[in-house]
Design an enzyme around this catalytic site. Structure first.
Site, PDB file in Angstrom:
ATOM      1  N   ASP A 136      94.512   2.063 -28.424  1.00 37.13           N
ATOM      2  CA  ASP A 136      94.760   3.499 -28.368  1.00 37.13           C
ATOM      3  C   ASP A 136      94.598   3.960 -26.924  1.00 37.13           C
ATOM      4  O   ASP A 136      93.930   3.305 -26.128  1.00 37.13           O
ATOM      5  CB  ASP A 136      93.801   4.272 -29.274  1.00 37.13           C
ATOM      6  CG  ASP A 136      94.249   5.711 -29.468  1.00 37.13           C
ATOM      7  OD1 ASP A 136      95.179   5.936 -30.271  1.00 37.13           O
ATOM      8  OD2 ASP A 136      93.703   6.612 -28.802  1.00 37.13           O
ATOM      9  N   GLN A 137      95.221   5.081 -26.634  1.00 31.64           N
ATOM     10  CA  GLN A 137      95.175   5.620 -25.279  1.00 31.64           C
ATOM     11  C   GLN A 137      95.028   7.134 -25.339  1.00 31.64           C
ATOM     12  O   GLN A 137      95.712   7.798 -26.126  1.00 31.64           O
ATOM     13  CB  GLN A 137      96.451   5.243 -24.533  1.00 31.64           C
ATOM     14  CG  GLN A 137      96.458   5.612 -23.064  1.00 31.64           C
ATOM     15  CD  GLN A 137      97.743   5.168 -22.394  1.00 31.64           C
ATOM     16  OE1 GLN A 137      98.812   5.645 -22.730  1.00 31.64           O
ATOM     17  NE2 GLN A 137      97.642   4.234 -21.452  1.00 31.64           N
TER      18      GLN A 137
END
Length: 202
Positions: free
Chosen positions: A79-80
């Protein structure tokens, strides 16, 4: 040919074309399976606000969710988050929100917090967060409109309304951080962990 030594295929809990390309280019044969979790609900219920902690939580939850359906297999979750000061950005819903995000980021340095987690049988074996710092040049409204015209619907597929590997490169004047962190899959720490577990042939 694959460098992966696991008995069962490696799973990437993501539909991201950028992440799939990075993993494939690194010599992995793998399968992709989306986690299908409610990211915003998980984030809100956690009450976490630090961008790195949010990214790490979501990467772990994605890995756990898919590993629950694929017993015995190693699952990568990623995830970012994008943060400008204390403000965390999500993917824009459309052109208007994309333009608002670009106006907010214009002329400033923001941070991309890219998290990765490896799970097996719903247990997190490894997780890591890397940070890239991105300085966007000062953009006029005309330049933002021109970019949005060219980029089209792709602006809704990533936080900040840009893909650095595509037209988004025109928006920036300076970047601090590695290529893999920016594209949302920090490979160096992952590869080091897999080697320590004798899961890679190289």
């Amino acid at each position: 040919m694959t460098l992966w030594l696991g008995k069962a295929p490696l799973i990437l809990a993501s539909q991201s074309k950028a992440r799939q390309t990075l993993l494939a280019n690194a010599g992995f044969a793998f399968e992709s399976q989306p986690a299908d979790i409610d990211e915003r609900a998980i984030q809100q219920s956690s009450e976490l606000s630090a961008p790195g902690e949010v990214a790490s939580l979501l990467a772990r939850e994605k890995a756990r969710a898919v590993s629950a359906r694929r017993p015995g297999q190693y699952v990568i979750g990623a995830d970012q988050t994008l943060a400008l000061g204390t403000r965390i950005f999500n993917k824009p819903a459309g052109r208007v929100q994309a333009a608002d995000q670009l106006r907010a980021l214009s002329g400033h340095c923001h941070e991309l917090h890219s998290a990765i987690a490896l799970a097996r049988d719903e247990k997190i074996l490894f997780d890591h967060v890397s940070i890239a710092r991105m300085t966007m040049r000062q953009l006029s409204d005309a330049e933002i409109d021109a970019y949005l015209d060219e980029a089209g619907s792709a602006v809704t597929t990533s936080v900040g309304a840009y893909q650095l590997e595509g037209l988004g490169i025109h928006l920036f004047e300076r970047i601090e951080g590695d290529h893999f962190t920016i594209l949302g899959l920090p490979l160096f720490p992952l590869l080091a962990f897999l080697r320590s577990q004798h899961l890679l042939s190289l």
